[in-house]
Design an enzyme around this catalytic site. Structure first.
Site, PDB file in Angstrom:
ATOM      1  N   ASN A   7      14.763 -65.169 -17.594  1.00  0.00           N
ATOM      2  CA  ASN A   7      14.900 -66.522 -17.042  1.00  0.00           C
ATOM      3  C   ASN A   7      15.040 -67.521 -18.170  1.00  0.00           C
ATOM      4  O   ASN A   7      15.043 -67.152 -19.352  1.00  0.00           O
ATOM      5  CB  ASN A   7      13.719 -66.855 -16.121  1.00  0.00           C
ATOM      6  N   ASP A  12       8.887 -62.143 -11.624  1.00  0.00           N
ATOM      7  CA  ASP A  12       8.121 -61.686 -10.459  1.00  0.00           C
ATOM      8  C   ASP A  12       8.410 -60.227 -10.137  1.00  0.00           C
ATOM      9  O   ASP A  12       7.549 -59.504  -9.668  1.00  0.00           O
ATOM     10  CB  ASP A  12       8.468 -62.554  -9.242  1.00  0.00           C
ATOM     11  N   LYS A  68      23.412 -46.599 -20.546  1.00  0.00           N
ATOM     12  CA  LYS A  68      24.124 -47.730 -19.951  1.00  0.00           C
ATOM     13  C   LYS A  68      24.792 -47.297 -18.637  1.00  0.00           C
ATOM     14  O   LYS A  68      25.459 -46.260 -18.593  1.00  0.00           O
ATOM     15  CB  LYS A  68      25.181 -48.232 -20.942  1.00  0.00           C
TER      16      LYS A  68
HETATM   17  O1  C5P Z   1       3.374 -67.340  -9.059  1.00  0.00           O
HETATM   18  P1  C5P Z   1       3.953 -68.158 -10.165  1.00  0.00           P
HETATM   19  O2  C5P Z   1       4.858 -67.352 -11.071  1.00  0.00           O
HETATM   20  O3  C5P Z   1       4.621 -69.429  -9.736  1.00  0.00           O
HETATM   21  O4  C5P Z   1       2.677 -68.604 -11.022  1.00  0.00           O
HETATM   22  C1  C5P Z   1       2.791 -69.258 -12.230  1.00  0.00           C
HETATM   23  C2  C5P Z   1       1.565 -69.025 -13.072  1.00  0.00           C
HETATM   24  O5  C5P Z   1       1.127 -67.675 -13.012  1.00  0.00           O
HETATM   25  C3  C5P Z   1       1.842 -69.258 -14.534  1.00  0.00           C
HETATM   26  O6  C5P Z   1       0.640 -69.657 -15.143  1.00  0.00           O
HETATM   27  C4  C5P Z   1       2.284 -67.897 -14.997  1.00  0.00           C
HETATM   28  O7  C5P Z   1       2.128 -67.729 -16.404  1.00  0.00           O
HETATM   29  C5  C5P Z   1       1.373 -66.989 -14.217  1.00  0.00           C
HETATM   30  N1  C5P Z   1       1.962 -65.691 -13.876  1.00  0.00           N
HETATM   31  C6  C5P Z   1       1.459 -64.540 -14.434  1.00  0.00           C
HETATM   32  N2  C5P Z   1       1.973 -63.313 -14.082  1.00  0.00           N
HETATM   33  C7  C5P Z   1       2.948 -63.234 -13.159  1.00  0.00           C
HETATM   34  C8  C5P Z   1       3.455 -64.389 -12.562  1.00  0.00           C
HETATM   35  C9  C5P Z   1       2.951 -65.602 -12.953  1.00  0.00           C
HETATM   36  O8  C5P Z   1       0.577 -64.623 -15.294  1.00  0.00           O
HETATM   37  N3  C5P Z   1       3.430 -62.035 -12.821  1.00  0.00           N
END
Ligand code: C5P
Length: 403
Positions: free
Chosen positions: A213, A282, A292
């Site tokens: 991202n 996520d 590849k």
């Molecule tokens: O759920 P979301 O990604 O919006 O949450 C953001 C917060 O959670 C941020 O502090 C991010 O660093 C943390 N986060 C995490 N591990 C994930 C997703 C988000 O530590 N897999």
């Protein structure tokens, strides 16, 4: 934070080839709003002229204890009383040995000895050949100078003027400047260990492709820097970003969310604060091809399946140390709209005492931002400013909560 603005610093040069870096340091200090009074030893004048240092500092340079410009003829007293700090850069092996013994046979060592110890800190930036630096005599002197309350900066490592390679180079001007800015910063986070996650993660599809991202890591790096300035020990777990490591910060580079979780878990038992700024992916592809994935000309596209990544922040926030209050967890939320509502909900979902909201698309890659701090009592806005300024405000806010 420019903790140096308005300060008066005596910049002392002893004899060493690194004296050329002191010219740059002098210029950087002046640019930061410092009045710089240069004092040079006779040996320093073999490497750098007083004329150069006068031009850069905008003030006449002192080189002798017999300088008749002072009405009372006590340059060593007057110079040391006016200063907010004395910085000796370069500090040669010989000059440090002199400081150690309280010898004062020329102006710069006189100024150092005569300074009121409680009010005028002495900071030295060693510079010498690697063998001289490694010599037990020098190391013994460094240890004793530290025990005497003198701030001995690190040395750099690398090619030396003598053609050898190793420890003992004087730090670069900007590194010394950064250490001086940190030196004068209020130590609101002393004895804290802050763990910061920053940047994006990269989830591989095959050896050459992956999903990531637009997070630049700038906010997290600024927070790591601000925490170090405030006196914390800082570990920064960084996804793939192209940012220099803030001085004094221990960095661990990772790629995927699972690597980031492993790195965090290896450090979190030592930490008293976790600030999770990373934009963790996520989902990741459920399998990673070893080779590849080739386009075969049939027009068929590969179908990717995803699995959810571990939530690093939520995992840590559920740990016994976080639940007991021994570890203070701070989450971030990058939203596109309804910041307060989303940040409030996210704080509860993640189970953290403080959640910091920001508008993601507006901040990714930028040098400035605006933050909304949400806790169980409500929300507080940190208005639009540079990420560094906001990081300092956030660290000050966290420090107050830890009290
Ligand atoms: O759920 P979301 O990604 O919006 O949450 C953001 C917060 O959670 C941020 O502090 C991010 O660093 C943390 N986060 C995490 N591990 C994930 C997703 C988000 O530590 N897999």
């Amino acid at each position: 934070m420019n903790t140096l603005a308005g300060k008066h610093i005596v910049l002392g040069l002893s004899g060493g080839i690194a004296a050329f870096k002191s010219a740059e340091l002098c210029r950087a200090l002046v640019k930061a709003g410092v009045t710089v009074q240069v004092v040079m030893t006779e040996a320093a004048e073999q490497f750098m002229t007083a004329v150069t240092m006068q031009a850069l500092s905008g003030r006449p340079v002192y080189t002798s204890q017999w300088d008749t410009r002072e009405a009372n003829n006590m340059a060593h007293i007057n110079l040391s009383r006016e200063a907010d700090a004395i910085v000796v850069a370069p500090a040669s092996a010989d000059f440090m040995a002199k400081l150690l013994h309280g010898r004062a046979d020329e102006l710069l060592s006189l100024v150092c000895l005569a300074r009121p110890i409680e009010q005028v800190p002495l900071i030295v930036a060693p510079a010498m050949n690697r063998e001289m630096w490694a010599n037990p005599a020098t190391q013994r002197n460094v240890a004793q100078l530290k025990a005497d309350g003198i701030h001995v900066l690190d040395v750099g490592q690398g090619d030396q003027a003598c053609g050898e390679t190793g420890d003992g180079r004087m730090l670069e001007a900007e590194e010394i400047l950064e250490d001086l800015v940190a030196f004068f910063a209020p130590k609101t986070m002393a004895s804290q260990h802050v763990l910061v996650t920053a940047g994006p993660t990269y989830e591989a599809i095959d050896p050459v492709r992956g999903i990531t991202n637009l997070s630049s890591g700038k906010m997290g790096f600024a927070i790591a820097r601000a925490a170090r300035m405030a006196g914390a020990q800082v570990t920064l777990v960084a996804g793939p970003v192209h940012l220099p490591t803030p001085r004094g910060v221990q960095r661990m580079d990772v790629r995927s969310a699972r690597q980031m979780l492993d790195a965090v878990q290896s450090q979190v038992d030592k930490a008293s604060v976790l600030v999770a700024t990373a934009a963790v992916a996520d989902w990741r592809p459920d399998t990673q091809a070893d080779q590849k994935i080739k386009k075969d000309g049939s027009g068929q596209t590969p179908s990717l399946k995803f699995v959810e990544n571990p939530d690093i922040l939520a995992t840590v926030a559920q740990s016994a140390r976080a639940q007991s209050g021994a570890l203070f967890c701070v989450g971030f939320a990058a939203e596109s709209h309804d910041l307060l509502a989303h940040a409030t909900a996210k704080r509860l979902r993640k189970g953290v005492p403080l959640l910091v909201g920001n508008i993601g698309p507006a901040t990714f890659g930028q040098d400035d931002n605006a933050l909304l701090l949400v806790d169980d009592a409500g929300a507080r806005e940190l208005p639009h400013a540079s990420k560094q300024a906001l990081a300092e405000q956030l660290i000050a806010d966290i420090a107050r909560r830890l009290k």
